[in-house]
Design an enzyme around this catalytic site. Structure first.
Site, PDB file in Angstrom:
ATOM      1  N   LYS A   1      -8.059   6.759   7.063  1.00  0.00           N
ATOM      2  CA  LYS A   1      -7.504   7.108   5.754  1.00  0.00           C
ATOM      3  C   LYS A   1      -8.414   8.131   5.117  1.00  0.00           C
ATOM      4  O   LYS A   1      -9.610   8.198   5.430  1.00  0.00           O
ATOM      5  CB  LYS A   1      -7.444   5.873   4.850  1.00  0.00           C
ATOM      6  CG  LYS A   1      -6.403   5.971   3.765  1.00  0.00           C
ATOM      7  CD  LYS A   1      -5.033   5.719   4.364  1.00  0.00           C
ATOM      8  CE  LYS A   1      -3.951   5.555   3.353  1.00  0.00           C
ATOM      9  NZ  LYS A   1      -2.789   4.864   3.945  1.00  0.00           N
TER      10      LYS A   1
ATOM     11  N   ASN B   1       7.523   7.759  -3.442  1.00  0.00           N
ATOM     12  CA  ASN B   1       8.258   7.925  -2.181  1.00  0.00           C
ATOM     13  C   ASN B   1       8.815   6.593  -1.671  1.00  0.00           C
ATOM     14  O   ASN B   1       9.997   6.499  -1.327  1.00  0.00           O
ATOM     15  CB  ASN B   1       7.350   8.572  -1.130  1.00  0.00           C
ATOM     16  CG  ASN B   1       8.045   8.674   0.226  1.00  0.00           C
ATOM     17  OD1 ASN B   1       7.992   7.755   1.038  1.00  0.00           O
ATOM     18  ND2 ASN B   1       8.748   9.759   0.466  1.00  0.00           N
ATOM     19  N   ALA B   2       7.984   5.564  -1.629  1.00  0.00           N
ATOM     20  CA  ALA B   2       8.442   4.291  -1.077  1.00  0.00           C
ATOM     21  C   ALA B   2       9.464   3.625  -2.010  1.00  0.00           C
ATOM     22  O   ALA B   2      10.518   3.177  -1.574  1.00  0.00           O
ATOM     23  CB  ALA B   2       7.252   3.366  -0.836  1.00  0.00           C
ATOM     24  N   GLY B   3       9.151   3.586  -3.300  1.00  0.00           N
ATOM     25  CA  GLY B   3      10.001   2.864  -4.256  1.00  0.00           C
ATOM     26  C   GLY B   3      11.384   3.477  -4.432  1.00  0.00           C
ATOM     27  O   GLY B   3      12.387   2.761  -4.483  1.00  0.00           O
TER      28      GLY B   3
HETATM   29  N1  GLU Z   1       0.256   6.717   4.279  1.00  0.00           N
HETATM   30  C1  GLU Z   1       1.167   5.959   5.091  1.00  0.00           C
HETATM   31  C2  GLU Z   1       0.646   4.552   5.293  1.00  0.00           C
HETATM   32  O1  GLU Z   1      -0.109   4.032   4.505  1.00  0.00           O
HETATM   33  C3  GLU Z   1       1.528   6.683   6.382  1.00  0.00           C
HETATM   34  C4  GLU Z   1       0.383   7.025   7.275  1.00  0.00           C
HETATM   35  C5  GLU Z   1       0.752   7.928   8.438  1.00  0.00           C
HETATM   36  O2  GLU Z   1       1.912   8.310   8.560  1.00  0.00           O
HETATM   37  O3  GLU Z   1      -0.135   8.256   9.206  1.00  0.00           O
HETATM   38  O4  GLU Z   1       1.040   3.872   6.205  1.00  0.00           O
END
Ligand code: GLU
Length: 416
Positions: free
Chosen positions: A106, A221-223
């Protein structure tokens, strides 16, 4: 009850609980408790007014035993290294639980992207890539979008990487625009994968979701896609949604198209006509069939867990529930779809994007949906069945599946 809300302490505590049940050997446990590598950068950015601002950025490659590290980049004013560490750990368990050949990472920059012009955001994004370029690549580590980052930012970073390396390598980053090698179906993949797990959970629990109320905390995006797909794929009635400014509720239901149009026009859901205003806290406690925490960490804690009335909590956010809250929810019979299972659709389609970039040939959206469904459904049943057999909550069961897979890869490589 006072709780430790440090996300990395929480991620480690979750691992500890699983390690005890797995009787993981102490060396392996010690290795998996820490990130393998982390990078800290200072990024000078020329602002539009001619001044220079110095930003701080991070990338944590938590574990790459199962394949190149993978995970998003978050631009947030409250970003901390411990948040990034926790998110990188959760990515490790996430890629393992859906069984894709990747590790976990991350990254983040401490910044307020809402206060930056588009040209400043571009320079910041390119500056981040200049720092990280030598540590990423299709065989090393592949970033992606997360909170407050988007396909345009991925495009700038991909381009910067091409300039620095002198060759095209679209798979260096995922979540790109379709025109630059993005995958069909990546945009709504996090929510869609989560909706598939809710569908499976409801059928395992014998719940009929048709016409039943749902609430969504967080409207990014998710919501937003969860709103659309809860209507479209589950036939649910979304009665409440919220964003960082507050929430709205209407027990007759809030239609996705109208709510989204209002959010696009005004910048918030608050003020939407024919709905009442509620706080984010109140939204979480509504009597709904499914609650989707879809924003940030630590929203369901020991303070409010007892008041959660949802039958299913589908964690589209990373880290929304604390360990104390987890135990309270489990005792109260609330069925939690843990983050690293529920929101794994995003990284799963990111993996599909990497595969398509590898052979420069692109799949139709329908094929992405089918393959995502298969991955999510298989992962759900592995976790659900283990939770039932071992009489543990789904998060612990998810850890048992994921940690065992990562530990096996570590052992086979001869690291521990
Ligand atoms: N940020 C997203 C997650 O937390 C996607 C990560 C990705 O696609 O590498 O899963």
């Amino acid at each position: 009850m006072s709780e430790n809300l440090n996300p990395f302490a929480i991620a480690q505590a979750q691992l500890d609980e699983a390690a005890a049940i797995l009787q993981l050997d102490p060396e392996m446990h010690a290795f998996l408790r820490e990130p393998m590598r982390e990078f800290h950068f200072t990024i000078p950015v020329k602002m539009d007014d001619g001044s220079t601002k110095i930003y701080k950025g991070f990338r944590v490659q938590y574990n790459d035993a199962r394949g190149p590290a993978k995970g998003g980049l978050r631009f947030h004013w409250e970003e901390t290294i411990d948040t990034v560490r926790a998110l990188a750990a959760w990515m490790t368990w996430k890629t393992a639980v859906v069984d894709i050949p990747l590790g976990g990472a991350k990254g983040g920059i401490i910044c307020d992207p809402r206060a930056l012009s588009s040209t400043e955001l571009e320079r910041l994004s390119r500056g981040f890539m200049r720092n990280i370029a030598r540590f990423v690549g299709i065989t090393k580590d592949v970033p992606a979008p997360d909170v407050y980052t988007n396909p345009q930012i991925m495009a700038w970073m991909m381009d910067e990487y091409s300039v620095l390396s002198g060759h095209q390598e679209p798979g260096v980053i995922t979540g790109k625009p379709l025109e630059l090698g993005g995958s069909a179906g990546r945009g709504d993949a996090t929510a869609r994968g989560g909706i598939y797990t809710v569908r499976e959970a409801a059928s395992a629990l014998g719940l009929n979701l048709q016409g039943k109320p749902a609430a969504i905390q967080g409207y990014g995006n998710a919501g937003t896609f969860a709103h659309q797909l809860a209507e479209e794929l589950l036939g649910m009635k979304v009665i409440a949604v919220s964003d960082s400014r507050g929430g709205i509720v209407n027990t007759n239901g809030l239609l996705y198209e109208e709510t989204m149009r209002f959010k696009r026009e005004t910048g918030s859901v608050v003020g939407f006509p024919e709905a009442e205003t509620i706080s984010n806290e109140e939204l979480l406690e509504l009597p709904v069939e499914v609650l989707f925490p879809s924003a940030l960490e630590n929203v369901i804690t020991a303070r409010n867990a007892d008041r959660i009335k949802a039958k299913i909590v589908a964690e589209l956010a990373n880290g929304p529930t604390t360990p104390n809250a987890d135990h309270i929810l489990h005792e109260n019979g609330v069925y939690v779809l843990p983050d690293f299972l529920c929101n794994a659709g995003g990284v799963t389609v990111s993996y599909f994007e990497m595969v398509q970039n590898g052979y420069q040939y692109y799949w139709p959206e329908q094929m992405v949906h089918e393959r995502l469904d298969q991955k999510m459904t298989t992962a759900f049943h592995a976790v659900h069945t283990l939770a039932q057999n071992k009489k543990v909550n789904n998060r612990v069961a998810g850890y048992l599946v994921a940690v065992d897979r990562v530990a096996t890869a570590v052992r086979l490589r001869g690291w521990v």
